[in-house]
Design a protein around this motif. Structure first.
Motif, PDB file in Angstrom:
ATOM      1  N   ILE A   2       0.857  -1.178   0.000  1.00 56.86           N
ATOM      2  CA  ILE A   2       0.000   0.000   0.000  1.00 56.86           C
ATOM      3  C   ILE A   2       0.893   1.227   0.000  1.00 56.86           C
ATOM      4  CG2 ILE A   2      -1.746   1.294   1.277  1.00 56.86           C
ATOM      5  CD1 ILE A   2      -2.729  -1.462   2.336  1.00 56.86           C
ATOM      6  N   ASP A   3       0.756   2.047  -1.043  1.00 61.67           N
ATOM      7  CA  ASP A   3       1.563   3.252  -1.182  1.00 61.67           C
ATOM      8  C   ASP A   3       0.720   4.481  -0.841  1.00 61.67           C
ATOM      9  OD1 ASP A   3       3.722   1.740  -2.005  1.00 61.67           O
ATOM     10  OD2 ASP A   3       3.377   2.092  -4.148  1.00 61.67           O
ATOM     11  N   ILE A   4       1.228   5.225   0.130  1.00 59.05           N
ATOM     12  CA  ILE A   4       0.613   6.489   0.538  1.00 59.05           C
ATOM     13  C   ILE A   4       1.479   7.599  -0.042  1.00 59.05           C
ATOM     14  CG2 ILE A   4      -0.081   7.939   2.474  1.00 59.05           C
ATOM     15  CD1 ILE A   4      -1.596   5.325   2.588  1.00 59.05           C
ATOM     16  N   TYR A   5       0.867   8.440  -0.885  1.00 56.92           N
ATOM     17  CA  TYR A   5       1.580   9.530  -1.533  1.00 56.92           C
ATOM     18  C   TYR A   5       1.270  10.845  -0.822  1.00 56.92           C
ATOM     19  CZ  TYR A   5       2.176   6.239  -5.408  1.00 56.92           C
ATOM     20  OH  TYR A   5       2.502   5.152  -6.180  1.00 56.92           O
ATOM     21  N   PRO A   6       2.233  11.752  -0.748  1.00 54.88           N
ATOM     22  CA  PRO A   6       2.000  13.024  -0.052  1.00 54.88           C
ATOM     23  C   PRO A   6       1.072  13.974  -0.804  1.00 54.88           C
ATOM     24  CG  PRO A   6       4.195  13.010  -1.027  1.00 54.88           C
ATOM     25  CD  PRO A   6       3.621  11.637  -1.226  1.00 54.88           C
ATOM     26  N   PHE A   7       0.826  13.719  -2.081  1.00 53.57           N
ATOM     27  CA  PHE A   7       0.021  14.646  -2.876  1.00 53.57           C
ATOM     28  C   PHE A   7      -1.472  14.298  -2.894  1.00 53.57           C
ATOM     29  CE2 PHE A   7       2.871  12.016  -5.510  1.00 53.57           C
ATOM     30  CZ  PHE A   7       1.976  11.123  -6.086  1.00 53.57           C
ATOM     31  N   TRP A   8      -1.871  13.189  -2.309  1.00 57.50           N
ATOM     32  CA  TRP A   8      -3.288  12.833  -2.208  1.00 57.50           C
ATOM     33  C   TRP A   8      -3.653  12.640  -0.747  1.00 57.50           C
ATOM     34  CZ3 TRP A   8      -2.225   8.566  -6.268  1.00 57.50           C
ATOM     35  CH2 TRP A   8      -2.258   9.119  -7.565  1.00 57.50           C
ATOM     36  N   GLN A   9      -4.807  13.117  -0.350  1.00 50.77           N
ATOM     37  CA  GLN A   9      -5.241  13.017   1.033  1.00 50.77           C
ATOM     38  C   GLN A   9      -6.302  11.938   1.263  1.00 50.77           C
ATOM     39  OE1 GLN A   9      -3.524  14.841   3.313  1.00 50.77           O
ATOM     40  NE2 GLN A   9      -2.386  15.297   1.440  1.00 50.77           N
ATOM     41  N   GLN A  10      -7.060  11.581   0.226  1.00 45.53           N
ATOM     42  CA  GLN A  10      -8.189  10.665   0.391  1.00 45.53           C
ATOM     43  C   GLN A  10      -7.968   9.277  -0.197  1.00 45.53           C
ATOM     44  OE1 GLN A  10     -11.909  12.461  -0.877  1.00 45.53           O
ATOM     45  NE2 GLN A  10     -11.010  14.492  -0.582  1.00 45.53           N
ATOM     46  N   VAL A  11      -6.977   9.135  -1.067  1.00 47.69           N
ATOM     47  CA  VAL A  11      -6.773   7.860  -1.745  1.00 47.69           C
ATOM     48  C   VAL A  11      -5.326   7.387  -1.601  1.00 47.69           C
ATOM     49  CG1 VAL A  11      -8.624   8.242  -3.430  1.00 47.69           C
ATOM     50  CG2 VAL A  11      -6.276   8.922  -3.989  1.00 47.69           C
ATOM     51  N   ALA A  12      -5.143   6.098  -1.863  1.00 47.12           N
ATOM     52  CA  ALA A  12      -3.822   5.470  -1.887  1.00 47.12           C
ATOM     53  C   ALA A  12      -3.856   4.402  -2.967  1.00 47.12           C
ATOM     54  CB  ALA A  12      -3.497   4.865  -0.520  1.00 47.12           C
ATOM     55  N   VAL A  13      -2.724   3.774  -3.214  1.00 43.52           N
ATOM     56  CA  VAL A  13      -2.626   2.726  -4.230  1.00 43.52           C
ATOM     57  C   VAL A  13      -2.168   1.439  -3.552  1.00 43.52           C
ATOM     58  CG1 VAL A  13      -1.409   1.967  -6.315  1.00 43.52           C
ATOM     59  CG2 VAL A  13      -2.154   4.357  -6.093  1.00 43.52           C
ATOM     60  N   MET A  14      -2.860   0.347  -3.883  1.00 45.12           N
ATOM     61  CA  MET A  14      -2.492  -0.959  -3.346  1.00 45.12           C
ATOM     62  C   MET A  14      -2.195  -1.874  -4.527  1.00 45.12           C
ATOM     63  SD  MET A  14      -4.689  -3.522  -0.882  1.00 45.12           S
ATOM     64  CE  MET A  14      -5.994  -3.837  -2.092  1.00 45.12           C
ATOM     65  N   GLU A  15      -1.095  -2.621  -4.408  1.00 48.88           N
ATOM     66  CA  GLU A  15      -0.768  -3.584  -5.462  1.00 48.88           C
ATOM     67  C   GLU A  15      -0.469  -4.931  -4.837  1.00 48.88           C
ATOM     68  OE1 GLU A  15       3.872  -2.714  -6.425  1.00 48.88           O
ATOM     69  OE2 GLU A  15       2.442  -1.229  -7.156  1.00 48.88           O
ATOM     70  N   VAL A  16      -0.639  -5.952  -5.663  1.00 48.47           N
ATOM     71  CA  VAL A  16      -0.338  -7.314  -5.237  1.00 48.47           C
ATOM     72  C   VAL A  16       0.340  -8.035  -6.399  1.00 48.47           C
ATOM     73  CG1 VAL A  16      -2.662  -8.153  -5.871  1.00 48.47           C
ATOM     74  CG2 VAL A  16      -1.272  -9.430  -4.201  1.00 48.47           C
ATOM     75  N   GLU A  17       1.427  -8.726  -6.091  1.00 47.90           N
ATOM     76  CA  GLU A  17       2.114  -9.515  -7.113  1.00 47.90           C
ATOM     77  C   GLU A  17       1.511 -10.906  -7.167  1.00 47.90           C
ATOM     78  OE1 GLU A  17       6.321  -9.493  -7.573  1.00 47.90           O
ATOM     79  OE2 GLU A  17       6.470  -7.376  -6.995  1.00 47.90           O
TER      80      GLU A  17
END
Length: 166
Positions: free
Chosen positions: A109-124
């Motif tokens: 799960i990647d939390i980016y400093p430029f978004w406050q409400q969303v994040a990105v989750m990936e699975v291999e």
């Protein structure tokens, strides 16, 4: 060289305190994209967790979910030397990565400093159609594996406004 198969999802930004309790590792990361040959994405990554680590990665995409990946651990001197090859049209991407094991998979799960409400989750995965269940208490908004704007290299060029993602 290995084949990387992954699926990516836009998720509601989780509570980081609760997420940290469930994760096996948490890293602060910086990714800088380098000038590279056509069809190849090259980057260097600085990752700080229990210790500071550096990586060089090249990817050649086969599909939106599968790529050939060549990644190696490098030292700080090599990292700094490679930064001289940075692609000046791209910004360095900073993020906090949470590694969440769940039912035999590792979700990142990647939390980016430029978004406050969303994040990105990936699975291999081992195949593009492999079945898996989402971790409990994670709100998946939509799959973004095929959304070119959401690739990290694309984010380094242009960050979509958060309101356009939800």
């Amino acid at each position: 060289m290995s084949l990387e198969i992954e699926r990516k999802f836009l998720i509601a930004r989780p509570d980081e305190g609760l997420l940290r309790e469930r994760c096996s590792a948490v890293y602060e990361m910086e990714q800088t994209y380098l000038q590279s040959a056509p069809g190849v994405t090259a980057r260097v990554r600085r990752r700080v967790g229990e210790r500071e680590e550096f990586f060089y990665t090249e990817k050649e995409f086969c599909t939106n979910r599968t790529c050939v990946e060549r990644e190696s651990s490098i030292d700080r001197t090599t990292y700094e030397h490679l930064l001289a090859r940075r692609d000046t049209d791209m910004q360095t991407i900073a993020k906090r990565r949470y590694c969440l094991p769940y039912q035999g998979f590792l979700f990142e799960i990647d939390i980016y400093p430029f978004w406050q409400q969303v994040a990105v989750m990936e699975v291999e995965l081992i195949s593009e159609d492999q079945c898996f269940a989402f971790p409990e208490n994670i709100t998946v908004l939509r799959e973004i594996s095929d959304d070119q704007r959401m690739k990290n290299a694309a984010l380094a060029r242009e960050i979509p406004e958060e309101r356009t993602l939800i």
